[in-house]
Motif scaffolding. Sequence first.
Motif, PDB file in Angstrom:
ATOM      1  N   GLN A   8      43.324  41.117  54.577  1.00  0.00           N
ATOM      2  CA  GLN A   8      43.308  42.135  53.535  1.00  0.00           C
ATOM      3  C   GLN A   8      44.710  42.453  53.040  1.00  0.00           C
TER       4      GLN A   8
ATOM      5  N   ARG B 138      34.620  54.154  44.067  1.00  0.00           N
ATOM      6  CA  ARG B 138      33.960  53.577  45.244  1.00  0.00           C
ATOM      7  C   ARG B 138      32.776  54.451  45.675  1.00  0.00           C
TER       8      ARG B 138
ATOM      9  N   SER C  34      41.494  49.907  53.937  1.00  0.00           N
ATOM     10  CA  SER C  34      40.793  48.625  53.869  1.00  0.00           C
ATOM     11  C   SER C  34      39.667  48.599  54.886  1.00  0.00           C
ATOM     12  N   ASP C  35      38.728  47.688  54.698  1.00  0.00           N
ATOM     13  CA  ASP C  35      37.543  47.602  55.552  1.00  0.00           C
ATOM     14  C   ASP C  35      37.872  46.830  56.821  1.00  0.00           C
TER      15      ASP C  35
ATOM     16  N   ASP D 194      29.613  50.167  59.855  1.00  0.00           N
ATOM     17  CA  ASP D 194      28.639  49.160  59.445  1.00  0.00           C
ATOM     18  C   ASP D 194      27.740  48.695  60.585  1.00  0.00           C
TER      19      ASP D 194
ATOM     20  N   SER E 214      32.934  51.526  49.834  1.00  0.00           N
ATOM     21  CA  SER E 214      34.056  50.645  50.153  1.00  0.00           C
ATOM     22  C   SER E 214      35.357  51.436  50.187  1.00  0.00           C
ATOM     23  N   THR E 215      36.310  50.959  50.948  1.00  0.00           N
ATOM     24  CA  THR E 215      37.658  51.509  50.893  1.00  0.00           C
ATOM     25  C   THR E 215      38.339  51.033  49.616  1.00  0.00           C
TER      26      THR E 215
ATOM     27  N   GLY F 230      40.986  49.186  49.149  1.00  0.00           N
ATOM     28  CA  GLY F 230      41.263  47.764  49.209  1.00  0.00           C
ATOM     29  C   GLY F 230      42.211  47.260  48.147  1.00  0.00           C
TER      30      GLY F 230
ATOM     31  N   HIS G  27      41.388  47.622  44.819  1.00  0.00           N
ATOM     32  CA  HIS G  27      40.934  48.250  43.572  1.00  0.00           C
ATOM     33  C   HIS G  27      42.102  48.325  42.587  1.00  0.00           C
TER      34      HIS G  27
END
Length: 360
Positions: free
Chosen positions: A65, A166, A267-268, A277, A295-296, A298, A300
């Motif tokens: 990531q 998000r 981030s995920d 999850d 979602s985080t 990330g 974006h």
Amino acid sequence: MAGTQQSTDRYDALFIVSFGGPEGMEDVIPFLENVLRGRNVPRERMLEVAHHYEMFGGVSPINQQVRDLIEVLRPAMDDAGVDLPIYWGNRNWTPYIPDAIAQMRKDGVRSALALVLSGYSSYSGCRQYRENIADGLAEIGSDAPRIDKIRVFYNHPLFVKANVERLQTAIARLPAEHRDSCQIAYTAHSLPQSMADTSDYVKQLQETARLVSEGAGVSPERWELVYQSRSGRPQDPWLEPDILDHLDALAQDGSKAVVIAPIGFLSDHMEVLFDLDEEAVQKCAELGVAMQRASTVGTHSDFVAMLVELIQERLDSDQERRAIGQYGCNHDVCPMNCCPPPRRPTSGSQGSARPQSGAS
């Protein structure tokens, strides 16, 4: 088309600083030993944590990531006329912070801006990274580059905007009958209460959650800030409520749907994947509560644009410094007493095996 070239006399490199994570099963135990070094954690408990990584082939997504972020940040910087080479160093796994600093010195870098991938103030999310950088500089000696840290950005309008989008995307994935009444659980990594008491961590998270809720049109009674990924000794107080306990409480109150938005994470990475999850999904299934996970930020586009702004404001004193909400822009230079380190357990104490705040 690239924008007007800015003066970069004050800095000649960007240094991205992250937590790091294993990228194969052979990395997991050495990585966890790095994370837990200096803590009295029984090995059998560390092996329990290693099992979480086994579920994902021993690969934490955090390093990839960071690579993905660099891949989109580089052209965004170019378009803004910011011509700085990008270096990358991690606290707990390759590429390590001292190695990245050594490479900067080899390349002739004299001053760098450090972009720590953490949006909030706390010992583990800010000051410890500054200590890691200072240790790396000390290894180099007198000809080491100067490294200054970019401010935390929890209330930057583009960070809020990215999180709003998000959240709205996740709400839209719920069944139509639940979208206007669903509960929002904003999550962040739990910290020892003693660490939280000496930083603005909770205040900043509450402000981000409030701003995101307002931006998404979510009323105050529909959201709550909760915590995940608790570690440390069971007898020590940590920030609560835990996300799983909160889900129980929501179900008892009759809630039919929840969106979990991990605004405390950028981030995920592994803790998002396992704690939310896996564990939270299973909990909601048991409770009969419809769940979506936002979602985080990330990579974006608004988050990336914000990072470019934060770099620009340090290159050009005339650049606007943006923040929204109650508290304004955070400081560039942390005070000496800012976010002090937590008290470590005594040598005879037993600790939890889960990596302390920021694990990936």
